[in-house]
Design an enzyme around this catalytic site. Sequence first.
Site, short mmCIF file in Angstrom:
data_model
loop_
_atom_site.label_atom_id
_atom_site.label_comp_id
_atom_site.label_asym_id
_atom_site.label_seq_id
_atom_site.Cartn_x
_atom_site.Cartn_y
_atom_site.Cartn_z
N GLN A 288 -46.29 18.52 -2.98
CA GLN A 288 -46.15 17.60 -1.85
C GLN A 288 -47.06 18.01 -0.70
O GLN A 288 -47.11 19.18 -0.33
CB GLN A 288 -44.70 17.55 -1.36
N TYR A 317 -39.93 14.87 -14.25
CA TYR A 317 -41.18 14.83 -13.48
C TYR A 317 -41.18 16.04 -12.53
O TYR A 317 -41.33 15.92 -11.33
CB TYR A 317 -41.33 13.52 -12.70
N GLU A 338 -42.48 17.66 -17.60
CA GLU A 338 -43.62 17.26 -16.79
C GLU A 338 -44.82 17.14 -17.73
O GLU A 338 -44.92 17.89 -18.70
CB GLU A 338 -43.81 18.33 -15.70
N ASP A 386 -38.28 12.13 -10.17
CA ASP A 386 -39.28 12.10 -9.09
C ASP A 386 -40.60 11.62 -9.67
O ASP A 386 -41.58 12.37 -9.74
CB ASP A 386 -39.41 13.53 -8.50
N CYS A 413 -41.91 7.57 -4.36
CA CYS A 413 -42.98 7.37 -3.38
C CYS A 413 -43.45 5.92 -3.42
O CYS A 413 -44.51 5.59 -2.88
CB CYS A 413 -44.14 8.32 -3.65
N1 SAH Z 1 -41.03 16.94 -8.62
C1 SAH Z 1 -42.34 17.49 -8.37
C2 SAH Z 1 -43.48 16.56 -8.77
C3 SAH Z 1 -43.36 15.12 -8.39
S1 SAH Z 1 -44.82 14.17 -8.53
C4 SAH Z 1 -42.47 17.85 -6.90
O1 SAH Z 1 -41.68 17.41 -6.08
O2 SAH Z 1 -43.38 18.61 -6.57
C5 SAH Z 1 -44.67 13.41 -10.07
C6 SAH Z 1 -45.01 14.32 -11.22
O3 SAH Z 1 -44.87 13.55 -12.43
C7 SAH Z 1 -46.42 14.86 -11.24
O4 SAH Z 1 -46.37 16.25 -11.35
C8 SAH Z 1 -47.07 14.22 -12.47
O5 SAH Z 1 -47.97 15.10 -13.13
C9 SAH Z 1 -45.88 13.95 -13.34
N2 SAH Z 1 -45.98 12.84 -14.31
C10 SAH Z 1 -46.68 11.70 -14.23
N3 SAH Z 1 -46.43 10.90 -15.28
C11 SAH Z 1 -45.53 11.56 -16.07
C12 SAH Z 1 -44.87 11.24 -17.29
N4 SAH Z 1 -45.08 10.11 -17.94
N5 SAH Z 1 -44.02 12.18 -17.78
C13 SAH Z 1 -43.79 13.34 -17.15
N6 SAH Z 1 -44.38 13.68 -15.99
C14 SAH Z 1 -45.24 12.79 -15.45
#
Ligand code: SAH
Length: 457
Positions: A288, A317, A338, A386, A413
């Site tokens: 973030q 995620y 992830e 997320d 977001c």
């Molecule tokens: N929860 C974490 C990241 C959130 S951002 C934090 O707060 O820091 C969203 C994340 O989802 C990113 O790291 C991205 O790489 C991942 N992502 C995107 N598409 C995805 C999918 N289909 N399956 C799993 N992860 C995914």
Amino acid sequence: MTEQQIVKKNERYTVEIVDLSYEGMGVAKIDGYPLFIENALPGEEVEILVVKAGNKFGYGKVETFITQSPDRQPVENNALLRIGIAPLAHLKYEQQLVFKQKQVEHVMAKIAKMPEVPVLPTVGMAEPFGYRNKAQIPVRRIDGQLATGFYKKNSHDLVPIEDFYIQDPVIDQAIKVVRDILQRFQVRGYNEEKNEGQLRHIIIRRGHYSHEMMVVLVTRKEKFFKSKEIAEAIHEELSEVVSVIQNINEEKTNVILGDKEKVLYGRDYIEDQLLGKTYRISAKSFYQVNTQQAEYLYQTAIEFAELDKKDIVIDAYSGIGTIGLSLADRVDKVYGMEVIPEAIEDAQFNALNNKIENVHYEVGKAEKVMKKWQEKGIKPSVIVVDPPRKGLDHHFIESAIEMSPERIVYISCNPATFARDAKLFAEAGYAVKKVQPVDLFPQTHHIELVASFVKGE
Ligand code: SAH
């Protein structure tokens, strides 16, 4: 025959701004035809020039303000609006927060069809600027010199700028230092049209608490003359730098990072702290950009999860594990997944480094891993999601519902995809209790929120 379009390019009109679009542009209507106007606020009367007139809508530019809104605040550098880095900088901050709350209320009513769900007031920052811990700055060659700045909205014209206003000022300073070193080594800026030149982007990340800095130089070719000397010079002039990375992106694309990476100096990650835990963050991992507000967001998510020692939590995620690891010591077990392998390596490292043992991470698409866990019989009591802007995959939602958790906490977001997904959860018996917008992106139109769902009887 379609009706002839009345509004044409290069015409002038006097209009009243009736709304603010979700991207923060003023909206005026001429016989029902919407025009989007930058730097114009609801209630203002303005003289505009039509700069683009499409079939369904057009764009206008303010020539003269006849009246101005009491919600307007002066903007030092108008480029901030034009380049889209701070498209709401002309709106007073309290009103930015109201705007975001209303946007969420709007999608909850229109898309989720749940106008009754309480949307709490947006939680803002005491000092809503200089907050970004990351900058991704395009580099171009202008008049033989390396220029760093930002693109004009919907174009690829670089507007050189040095004070980015919403970035950590130490990062702004570092961009100039790196740019000047590259200039000294006669590195050529990228020319997008001709797809020539070398340096495409400078990316800088700086730990909010640790002050560790990573500099990523995105180049068009692997061959990078004097790259080690350049990296040495960067480290010498910027003592906080612990990592200089070359990322190679040979494609003609808008995507900033390529797949290939080389460490030019130091390590391939920085560390930072979040809610008292230490995290390793690699160049490709998501983190973030507003650390202070992210802490508030995660804390709220944890509160909404109403955790207890018996809980089994899925952190979907997960990125580098920030949410799951922040709550792991309050629950029995955390499962995270992830899609980016580097991020999962970071998450596993971060668990060990913070002496957290009750976590399990897997690389893969959330929808695939979720299905697998469901078939394996994993029974989470809480699911935290997320996802990126496009929201949840419907297969993911099906598996989540199948697992029948007591509570779901959704961090988003993108309010529009959140509202779409909330409707599906509601139809499956999960009531949305409340939605809390948290302002992670002051001066911009971007909205972050966290919401809690509970399983019905
Ligand atoms: N929860 C974490 C990241 C959130 S951002 C934090 O707060 O820091 C969203 C994340 O989802 C990113 O790291 C991205 O790489 C991942 N992502 C995107 N598409 C995805 C999918 N289909 N399956 C799993 N992860 C995914």
